[in-house]
Motif scaffolding. Structure first.
Motif, PDB file in Angstrom:
ATOM      1  N   ILE A 230       0.842  -1.204   0.000  1.00 48.45           N
ATOM      2  CA  ILE A 230       0.000   0.000   0.000  1.00 48.45           C
ATOM      3  C   ILE A 230       0.874   1.250   0.000  1.00 48.45           C
ATOM      4  CG2 ILE A 230      -1.713   1.304   1.318  1.00 48.45           C
ATOM      5  CD1 ILE A 230      -2.805  -1.358   2.318  1.00 48.45           C
ATOM      6  N   PHE A 231       1.971   1.221   0.767  1.00 48.83           N
ATOM      7  CA  PHE A 231       2.889   2.365   0.843  1.00 48.83           C
ATOM      8  C   PHE A 231       4.307   1.881   0.532  1.00 48.83           C
ATOM      9  CE2 PHE A 231      -0.419   3.210   4.112  1.00 48.83           C
ATOM     10  CZ  PHE A 231      -1.005   4.317   3.522  1.00 48.83           C
ATOM     11  N   ASN A 232       5.176   2.820   0.165  1.00 49.35           N
ATOM     12  CA  ASN A 232       6.579   2.478  -0.006  1.00 49.35           C
ATOM     13  C   ASN A 232       7.276   2.457   1.352  1.00 49.35           C
ATOM     14  OD1 ASN A 232       7.128   5.199   0.656  1.00 49.35           O
ATOM     15  ND2 ASN A 232       7.162   5.811  -1.495  1.00 49.35           N
ATOM     16  N   THR A 233       8.540   2.073   1.368  1.00 49.27           N
ATOM     17  CA  THR A 233       9.268   1.908   2.631  1.00 49.27           C
ATOM     18  C   THR A 233       9.357   3.204   3.404  1.00 49.27           C
ATOM     19  OG1 THR A 233      10.597   0.150   1.612  1.00 49.27           O
ATOM     20  CG2 THR A 233      11.434   1.115   3.650  1.00 49.27           C
ATOM     21  N   PHE A 234       9.640   4.311   2.716  1.00 50.29           N
ATOM     22  CA  PHE A 234       9.758   5.598   3.398  1.00 50.29           C
ATOM     23  C   PHE A 234       8.444   6.011   4.053  1.00 50.29           C
ATOM     24  CE2 PHE A 234       9.599  10.306   3.247  1.00 50.29           C
ATOM     25  CZ  PHE A 234      10.647  10.572   4.122  1.00 50.29           C
ATOM     26  N   SER A 235       7.329   5.772   3.376  1.00 54.57           N
ATOM     27  CA  SER A 235       6.022   6.118   3.944  1.00 54.57           C
ATOM     28  C   SER A 235       5.725   5.289   5.185  1.00 54.57           C
ATOM     29  CB  SER A 235       4.921   5.914   2.901  1.00 54.57           C
ATOM     30  OG  SER A 235       5.099   6.773   1.797  1.00 54.57           O
ATOM     31  N   TRP A 236       6.070   3.996   5.136  1.00 58.62           N
ATOM     32  CA  TRP A 236       5.869   3.157   6.321  1.00 58.62           C
ATOM     33  C   TRP A 236       6.714   3.642   7.490  1.00 58.62           C
ATOM     34  CZ3 TRP A 236       1.860   0.562   7.297  1.00 58.62           C
ATOM     35  CH2 TRP A 236       1.187  -0.178   6.324  1.00 58.62           C
ATOM     36  N   GLN A 237       7.921   4.104   7.209  1.00 60.40           N
ATOM     37  CA  GLN A 237       8.769   4.654   8.274  1.00 60.40           C
ATOM     38  C   GLN A 237       8.120   5.870   8.915  1.00 60.40           C
ATOM     39  OE1 GLN A 237      12.321   5.269   5.949  1.00 60.40           O
ATOM     40  NE2 GLN A 237      13.290   3.407   6.690  1.00 60.40           N
ATOM     41  N   LEU A 238       7.583   6.767   8.097  1.00 57.33           N
ATOM     42  CA  LEU A 238       6.922   7.962   8.622  1.00 57.33           C
ATOM     43  C   LEU A 238       5.699   7.595   9.451  1.00 57.33           C
ATOM     44  CD1 LEU A 238       7.068  10.499   5.638  1.00 57.33           C
ATOM     45  CD2 LEU A 238       8.427  10.501   7.732  1.00 57.33           C
ATOM     46  N   ILE A 239       4.904   6.649   8.947  1.00 57.50           N
ATOM     47  CA  ILE A 239       3.703   6.227   9.676  1.00 57.50           C
ATOM     48  C   ILE A 239       4.072   5.652  11.035  1.00 57.50           C
ATOM     49  CG2 ILE A 239       1.812   4.549   9.684  1.00 57.50           C
ATOM     50  CD1 ILE A 239       1.709   4.900   6.614  1.00 57.50           C
ATOM     51  N   SER A 240       5.103   4.825  11.076  1.00 55.35           N
ATOM     52  CA  SER A 240       5.544   4.235  12.343  1.00 55.35           C
ATOM     53  C   SER A 240       5.974   5.299  13.336  1.00 55.35           C
ATOM     54  CB  SER A 240       6.699   3.253  12.094  1.00 55.35           C
ATOM     55  OG  SER A 240       6.319   2.210  11.245  1.00 55.35           O
ATOM     56  N   ILE A 241       6.757   6.261  12.868  1.00 52.43           N
ATOM     57  CA  ILE A 241       7.241   7.333  13.748  1.00 52.43           C
ATOM     58  C   ILE A 241       6.083   8.162  14.279  1.00 52.43           C
ATOM     59  CG2 ILE A 241       8.581   9.480  13.799  1.00 52.43           C
ATOM     60  CD1 ILE A 241      10.503   8.152  11.797  1.00 52.43           C
ATOM     61  N   LEU A 242       5.122   8.487  13.420  1.00 52.29           N
ATOM     62  CA  LEU A 242       3.980   9.310  13.830  1.00 52.29           C
ATOM     63  C   LEU A 242       3.116   8.587  14.863  1.00 52.29           C
ATOM     64  CD1 LEU A 242       2.886  10.886  10.421  1.00 52.29           C
ATOM     65  CD2 LEU A 242       3.919  12.065  12.367  1.00 52.29           C
ATOM     66  N   ILE A 243       2.861   7.304  14.646  1.00 54.50           N
ATOM     67  CA  ILE A 243       2.030   6.547  15.584  1.00 54.50           C
ATOM     68  C   ILE A 243       2.735   6.412  16.938  1.00 54.50           C
ATOM     69  CG2 ILE A 243       0.985   4.302  16.066  1.00 54.50           C
ATOM     70  CD1 ILE A 243       0.487   3.997  13.086  1.00 54.50           C
ATOM     71  N   ILE A 244       4.037   6.101  16.917  1.00 56.05           N
ATOM     72  CA  ILE A 244       4.791   5.966  18.169  1.00 56.05           C
ATOM     73  C   ILE A 244       4.842   7.312  18.903  1.00 56.05           C
ATOM     74  CG2 ILE A 244       7.089   5.518  19.126  1.00 56.05           C
ATOM     75  CD1 ILE A 244       7.474   3.468  16.865  1.00 56.05           C
ATOM     76  N   TRP A 245       5.071   8.376  18.154  1.00 54.82           N
ATOM     77  CA  TRP A 245       5.101   9.715  18.763  1.00 54.82           C
ATOM     78  C   TRP A 245       3.761  10.060  19.388  1.00 54.82           C
ATOM     79  CZ3 TRP A 245       2.283  14.167  17.640  1.00 54.82           C
ATOM     80  CH2 TRP A 245       2.739  15.345  18.240  1.00 54.82           C
TER      81      TRP A 245
END
Length: 227
Positions: free
Chosen positions: A114-129
């Protein structure tokens, strides 16, 4: 030069046309192509790789066309590119069928696409934050959202696994396209070993290891050997 000029013309046009339309249209090698203007601005490499692949198709250089389509999909998955890649694979000699995946592996592969690797990284950081922020607020205020935190923790775990899987597939995994007319794959990294099978121009391989001048490869149907 023609592709580069076309790219800059389309990029300039898209900056002014975004408010009126979500996509721009042009004809390349007789094919109607629609490009989302935001995708073009944010990730022009996808567009350029796609145009290069169409040029290779026109010249019937299927190995290069497949390589550019694969390159484009590494940057961003697109249904049109996937369809064109499948059609290009029909033009080469080898017909290599993928190993059927178990249903949960197939579902997970579709999910991380659904998303590329960079987008998944951003999503993970935002959710954890967000989860940490709410946790800190709950310690010093009366703001209590335990159920919401549990959901965020679960989403964070899923997104981290998705990021790792996407990274393994798109970055860590070494893949290549054969450009020579044909190669012979042996059972071992020696000239005296058994010839297992041959591959031709345009076939996709996974590079498992290198042993001196030999390369240990694997193809989509699970067969492996050295070449």
């Amino acid at each position: 030069m023609r592709n580069l000029t076309l790219f800059f013309c389309l990029l300039t046009t898209s900056l002014f046309a975004q408010s009126e339309s979500d996509s721009i249209f042009f004809i390349c090698n007789g094919e109607e192509v629609y490009i989302d203007t935001l995708d073009l601005i944010n990730n022009p490499a996808v567009f350029y790789a796609y145009i290069e692949s169409l040029d290779c198709e026109e010249a019937q250089d299927w190995a290069n066309a497949i390589w550019y389509y694969e390159k484009s999909l590494k940057l961003e998955r697109n249904d049109k590119t996937i369809q064109n890649l499948e059609l290009a694979n029909l033009k080469i000699i080898d017909r290599i069928e993928d190993i059927p995946q178990l249903f949960y592996k197939k579902w997970w592969s579709s999910f991380i696409s659904i998303f590329n690797t960079f987008s998944w990284q951003l999503i993970s950081i935002l959710i954890i934050w967000l989860a940490l922020t709410i946790k800190i607020l709950s310690q010093f205020t009366n703001y209590k959202k335990e159920h919401f935190l549990s959901i965020l923790y679960s989403l964070a775990l899923i997104s981290v696994f998705a990021t790792y899987s996407s990274y393994q597939r798109n970055i860590t995994k070494k893949e290549a396209i054969i450009f020579t007319s044909s190669i012979v794959v042996n059972s071992a990294p020696t000239t005296n070993s058994t010839n297992l099978f041959s591959l031709h121009s345009g076939s996709k391989i996974e590079i498992l290891d290198t042993i001196g001048e030999w390369i240990n490869i694997k193809i989509a149907n699970g067969s492996s050997g050295c070449t």
